[in-house]
Each structure stands twice: as C-alpha cells, then as structure tokens.
Design a protein around this motif. Structure first.
Motif, PDB file in Angstrom:
ATOM      1  N   PRO A 169       0.801  -1.240   0.000  1.00 50.04           N
ATOM      2  CA  PRO A 169       0.000   0.000   0.000  1.00 50.04           C
ATOM      3  C   PRO A 169       0.823   1.275   0.000  1.00 50.04           C
ATOM      4  N   TRP A 170       2.125   1.177   0.287  1.00 48.41           N
ATOM      5  CA  TRP A 170       2.980   2.369   0.257  1.00 48.41           C
ATOM      6  C   TRP A 170       3.487   2.660  -1.154  1.00 48.41           C
ATOM      7  N   GLN A 171       3.385   1.691  -2.053  1.00 45.34           N
ATOM      8  CA  GLN A 171       3.955   1.829  -3.396  1.00 45.34           C
ATOM      9  C   GLN A 171       5.432   2.255  -3.313  1.00 45.34           C
ATOM     10  N   TYR A 172       6.142   1.604  -2.405  1.00 42.96           N
ATOM     11  CA  TYR A 172       7.539   1.971  -2.170  1.00 42.96           C
ATOM     12  C   TYR A 172       8.273   0.803  -1.538  1.00 42.96           C
ATOM     13  N   LYS A 173       9.562   0.634  -1.902  1.00 42.54           N
ATOM     14  CA  LYS A 173      10.451  -0.324  -1.248  1.00 42.54           C
ATOM     15  C   LYS A 173      11.843   0.286  -1.162  1.00 42.54           C
ATOM     16  N   VAL A 174      12.602  -0.190  -0.183  1.00 46.55           N
ATOM     17  CA  VAL A 174      13.893   0.413   0.139  1.00 46.55           C
ATOM     18  C   VAL A 174      14.976  -0.083  -0.811  1.00 46.55           C
ATOM     19  N   SER A 175      15.560   0.855  -1.578  1.00 51.19           N
ATOM     20  CA  SER A 175      16.651   0.498  -2.489  1.00 51.19           C
ATOM     21  C   SER A 175      17.944   1.220  -2.127  1.00 51.19           C
ATOM     22  N   TRP A 176      17.913   2.002  -1.029  1.00 51.24           N
ATOM     23  CA  TRP A 176      19.119   2.712  -0.593  1.00 51.24           C
ATOM     24  C   TRP A 176      19.068   2.884   0.915  1.00 51.24           C
ATOM     25  N   ASN A 180      18.335   7.614   5.467  1.00 50.19           N
ATOM     26  CA  ASN A 180      18.119   8.775   4.602  1.00 50.19           C
ATOM     27  C   ASN A 180      16.667   8.865   4.142  1.00 50.19           C
ATOM     28  N   ILE A 181      16.027   7.720   3.957  1.00 50.20           N
ATOM     29  CA  ILE A 181      14.615   7.722   3.579  1.00 50.20           C
ATOM     30  C   ILE A 181      13.767   8.311   4.695  1.00 50.20           C
ATOM     31  N   VAL A 182      14.021   7.859   5.922  1.00 43.45           N
ATOM     32  CA  VAL A 182      13.250   8.330   7.078  1.00 43.45           C
ATOM     33  C   VAL A 182      13.442   9.829   7.292  1.00 43.45           C
ATOM     34  N   MET A 183      14.663  10.311   7.074  1.00 42.18           N
ATOM     35  CA  MET A 183      14.967  11.714   7.348  1.00 42.18           C
ATOM     36  C   MET A 183      14.824  12.616   6.118  1.00 42.18           C
ATOM     37  N   ALA A 184      14.357  12.066   5.000  1.00 43.86           N
ATOM     38  CA  ALA A 184      14.199  12.875   3.776  1.00 43.86           C
ATOM     39  C   ALA A 184      13.298  14.079   4.045  1.00 43.86           C
ATOM     40  N   CYS A 254       3.261   9.708  -0.805  1.00 46.25           N
ATOM     41  CA  CYS A 254       3.265  11.064  -0.259  1.00 46.25           C
ATOM     42  C   CYS A 254       2.124  11.262   0.741  1.00 46.25           C
ATOM     43  N   GLU A 255       0.966  10.703   0.445  1.00 46.41           N
ATOM     44  CA  GLU A 255      -0.169  10.820   1.356  1.00 46.41           C
ATOM     45  C   GLU A 255       0.138  10.118   2.683  1.00 46.41           C
ATOM     46  N   GLY A 256       0.704   8.919   2.601  1.00 49.51           N
ATOM     47  CA  GLY A 256       1.042   8.183   3.809  1.00 49.51           C
ATOM     48  C   GLY A 256       2.167   8.828   4.596  1.00 49.51           C
ATOM     49  N   TRP A 257       3.174   9.340   3.885  1.00 45.10           N
ATOM     50  CA  TRP A 257       4.310   9.941   4.583  1.00 45.10           C
ATOM     51  C   TRP A 257       3.929  11.245   5.272  1.00 45.10           C
ATOM     52  N   ASN A 258       2.949  11.931   4.727  1.00 44.52           N
ATOM     53  CA  ASN A 258       2.433  13.128   5.388  1.00 44.52           C
ATOM     54  C   ASN A 258       1.880  12.766   6.762  1.00 44.52           C
ATOM     55  N   ALA A 259       1.191  11.629   6.851  1.00 45.55           N
ATOM     56  CA  ALA A 259       0.672  11.153   8.130  1.00 45.55           C
ATOM     57  C   ALA A 259       1.809  10.778   9.076  1.00 45.55           C
ATOM     58  N   VAL A 260       2.840  10.138   8.544  1.00 44.11           N
ATOM     59  CA  VAL A 260       3.999   9.751   9.347  1.00 44.11           C
ATOM     60  C   VAL A 260       4.632  10.974  10.010  1.00 44.11           C
TER      61      VAL A 260
END
Length: 441
Positions: A169-176, A180-184, A254-260
């Motif tokens: 549901p995130w349409q995302y997976k960790v490739s790096w 850095n992803i968390v703190m983007a 982006c919608e989910g990360w806004n909630a995060v």
C-alpha cells in the motif's frame, strides 16, 4: 599498477565495485574495499584477484589514514556525516576524492586548502545529486549556445519500485540507505516559483503534493528537494523566475508519509525506553497521553481520516498497530520507524527498482516560447543489482577511470557541471542503458 580505495560496501556500492573490477585487468588497477562488515565486502568482491577486502572501523584514525596514504584515488560511499573524516585525510595525504554526497559546510570550509593543494574533490557525483547536474547542464548549455533564453527550470528525480514489483500500500520499497529515507525532507525545502521564493518546513512538505506526467508511467507525485536556490548560481541561472529541484514518488506514498510526519515518527532527537513497549502502545502515545481506547480509531481521529482509509492501511502495514514488543532499547521515534521501514518495505530477491529523472525547461528563442522535457527511466535487475546502485555508482567509476587515465585536469572542490566531465560520463552511461529522451512543446 594504480590503487583505488573505496570506503563503503553498502547498497549503492554494487555496480561501482563491478565496474572497477571489470576494468581492473585492462587498466591495471587494484581496488581496496573498506567497510566494517567483512562478509558484506566479500559478497561484492567475490574472489577477484584485483580486490582486497579490508575490515575497518572508519573512526580508527591510524588504520584509515594508512589506507589513504597507500592509494592513488579515494572514493567514499560512507554515510554523509563521515565523509569529512576521509576528506581531511585526503587533503593531508594529497589524494583526490570522489563521492556521491552533497557538499556540506565542513568540507566547504576546506575549499581553499583543496584548491591550493591542486587536488580534485568531486562531490555530488552520483544520481541525485550527480546525473541530474550533468544532464541538466548539457541541456542548459545546448539551449544557451543556440541563443535560447531560459526562464523556468524544474528537475525531478526519484528512486521508486518498478510497476512489476509494486505490491504494497505504500507503493515503495527500500533500495538505498533507510535512514536517509526516514529523514528525507527533514530540513524543509526552498525554491523559486514565478518570481517568488517559496519555503516549506518539514511538517508541510507533503501537505499538498502535486503531480507530473511521465511518459510510459503516468502521474507521479513530487515534493521540493532541499535548497534549490543554491544551485541557481552553480547552473548560472541566477535570474530565473522559476527554479525547483524535486523528489518523485508514487502519489500514495506522499499521502502516507504526510501522516507519518504529523505523527512525529521522524523525530530523531528524543530517546525513550522501548523494551516491553508494544507498537500499539507506542502508536497510542503518539496521539494522546493515554493508551486507552481503540488505537486504530485514535490514529484515524488524530489524522482526520476514516479508520478504513488508505492511510490507516499503510500504517497498519508498517506495523504501528501490532501487539509485538519493540525491544530496541533507548530509541527515538525515527529509529523505530527506520527499523519498521527496513523490515516491512524491504526489497525481496526478485524485486526490481526503478529510477525516474525528468527535466522540464521553458525557454524562448527567436521570440518563440518552447517547453522541453528530457527524461530517463532505468530499471534494476533484482534487489542487489538495483537501478539505484547503477545510477549512483557508475558515474563515480567512469570519473575514476578518467582521472587515472590523466584525462582530467580539473582541481578544487567541484560538482559535475562542466562539459569536460558531463560529456564523457553521460556518453559512457548510455552503454549501460542510462540515457535521456527529449520532447518539445
């Protein structure tokens, strides 16, 4: 025999190591790969005659300096905060340094010493930053050479999951690097639009994300990336009305990360005990002073969404409503989030990632307004041979070859915005299916 020293054998190092080892016999190179994890190094170098694995605590000054003293060229793929250790040693030992990371204030303070020593410290020589600079400057110089006057520049880049592997549901997976992803976006963003400087804080970066159309992929969301204005001078576009560098994601992310962010999950300052604390209780404390009531309903109410919404499904997928105990000792919200992201959004062996980059330039030539789109899409092979590793590592490898062949006379603290760098690097990248398509309106 020329010696190359690479610090870091993580996710982004795979293609770089492959490139260096492939070229080593013909170029007469030997590559030393230094990392704290010996098994990780050996998984990347195999039993190559041309590679030496070196287990290293990067903060061991004596060991680090000895490695640098014994090499001809240094490449660093360390976490950004550690580059300064290597940079100072390279300056003292008079060794050239290449890295994919941004120029930070600490290395900027060494700029005069680097120039006086006649050394080349090439920063931002990866994907974004890196290929974005090179491809953008090639377009900008071409337009200006033909008499065009640029009035709007927008550049977008994202490390995404390929549509074939897009199954959460995130349409995302960790490739790096997951940290850095968390703190983007933690430092917010500054850019210029229609003559006005716009500033967004981290808390509002994902509030109203817009979309662009990418050929063959459809709509992707974007959010402004860091301080765009700092690159107007580097690109020699100081008087533009619109200038923005942005990060691409699928819209759902982006919608989910806004909630995060609204939940405070990216806070990396306040530590607390996590042993015996469940994820459900942690989530409850994020939205209230009590853990009573329905955690799912509490989260939904706090975020102003339905308990059956896509955002709540995303948070549940991460594990925020699990009764498992966290057991990470003293930890911050961001530290817990990073562990969840690494576990729940990891790439499986057969998963493929995807890099998307697009430049949108508006200019006028002979009284005719034109909008140009230039885009690049690169697909990975699996969770080891990723498009991210390829696009970050290959520019570093190609420039390393050019330097060791004495084809580069440039010195000082630089980023790759000059033709003598971007022309040969972009040309060789095409051999690896990293190429741009252009269209005009």
């Amino acid at each position: 025999m020329k010696n190359i020293l690479l610090f870091g054998a993580g996710k982004s190092a795979t293609s770089l190591i492959d490139y260096l080892l492939t070229n080593a016999p013909k170029q007469k190179w030997h590559i030393t790969v230094a990392d704290h994890d010996m098994s990780l190094i050996k998984s990347k170098t195999g039993k190559s005659y041309y590679a030496t694995p070196e287990a290293l605590d990067i903060k061991d000054d004596t060991a680090r300096q000895a490695l640098i003293q014994a090499t001809d060229l240094v490449i660093s793929l360390l976490p950004p905060s550690l580059h300064i250790l290597v940079a100072r040693d390279c300056l003292a030992a008079k060794k050239n340094l290449l890295t994919a990371s941004y120029i930070d204030p600490e290395v900027r303070a060494l700029e005069n010493e680097i120039a006086q020593a006649g050394l080349l410290f090439m920063y931002e020589m990866g994907l974004d930053p890196g290929i974005d600079h090179m491809s953008a400057m090639k377009l900008i110089h071409s337009i200006e050479k033909k008499g065009g006057q640029i009035f709007s520049f927008k550049s977008y880049c994202g490390g995404l999951i390929s549509p074939d592997s897009n199954d959460n549901p995130w349409q995302y997976k960790v490739s790096w690097n997951a940290h850095n992803i968390v703190m983007a976006g933690a430092s917010g963003a500054t850019y210029k639009e229609k003559g006005k400087v716009k500033e967004l804080t981290h808390e509002h970066l994902f509030d109203h994300t817009k979309t662009i159309q990418v050929p063959g992929l459809g709509k992707l969301a974007f959010y402004p990336n860091r301080d765009s204005l700092g690159y107007m001078e580097a690109y020699k576009l100081g008087d533009l009305a619109t200038f923005m560098r942005a990060t691409l994601r699928y819209p759902d992310f982006c919608e989910g990360w806004n909630a995060v962010i609204k939940l405070g999950l990216t806070d990396d300052h306040h530590k607390f005990a996590t042993n015996d604390l469940t994820y459900t209780n942690w989530a409850s404390h994020l939205v209230s002073d009590t853990s009573s009531g329905n955690s799912e309903e509490n989260l939904a109410q706090f975020l102003g969404v339905s308990a059956k919404s896509k955002v709540i499904r995303q948070l549940k997928f991460l594990g925020l409503l699990s009764n498992d105990t966290i057991n990470l000792g003293e930890q911050t919200n961001a530290g817990i989030l990073q562990c969840l992201v690494e576990n729940k959004l990891k790439m499986e062996p057969a998963d493929k990632d995807m890099i998307v980059m697009m430049h949108e330039i508006e200019f006028e030539r002979r009284n005719m307004a034109t909008r140009m789109h230039s885009y690049m899409i690169s697909q990975g092979e699996d969770n080891i041979h990723t498009a991210m590793a390829k696009t970050v590592g290959l520019p570093l490898g190609i420039l390393a070859k050019m330097i060791l062949q004495d084809k580069v006379t440039l010195t000082g603290l630089q980023i790759p915005v000059m033709p003598e760098i971007y022309n040969p690097v972009l040309k060789e990248l095409e051999d690896y299916d990293i190429r741009f398509e252009e269209s005009f309106e």
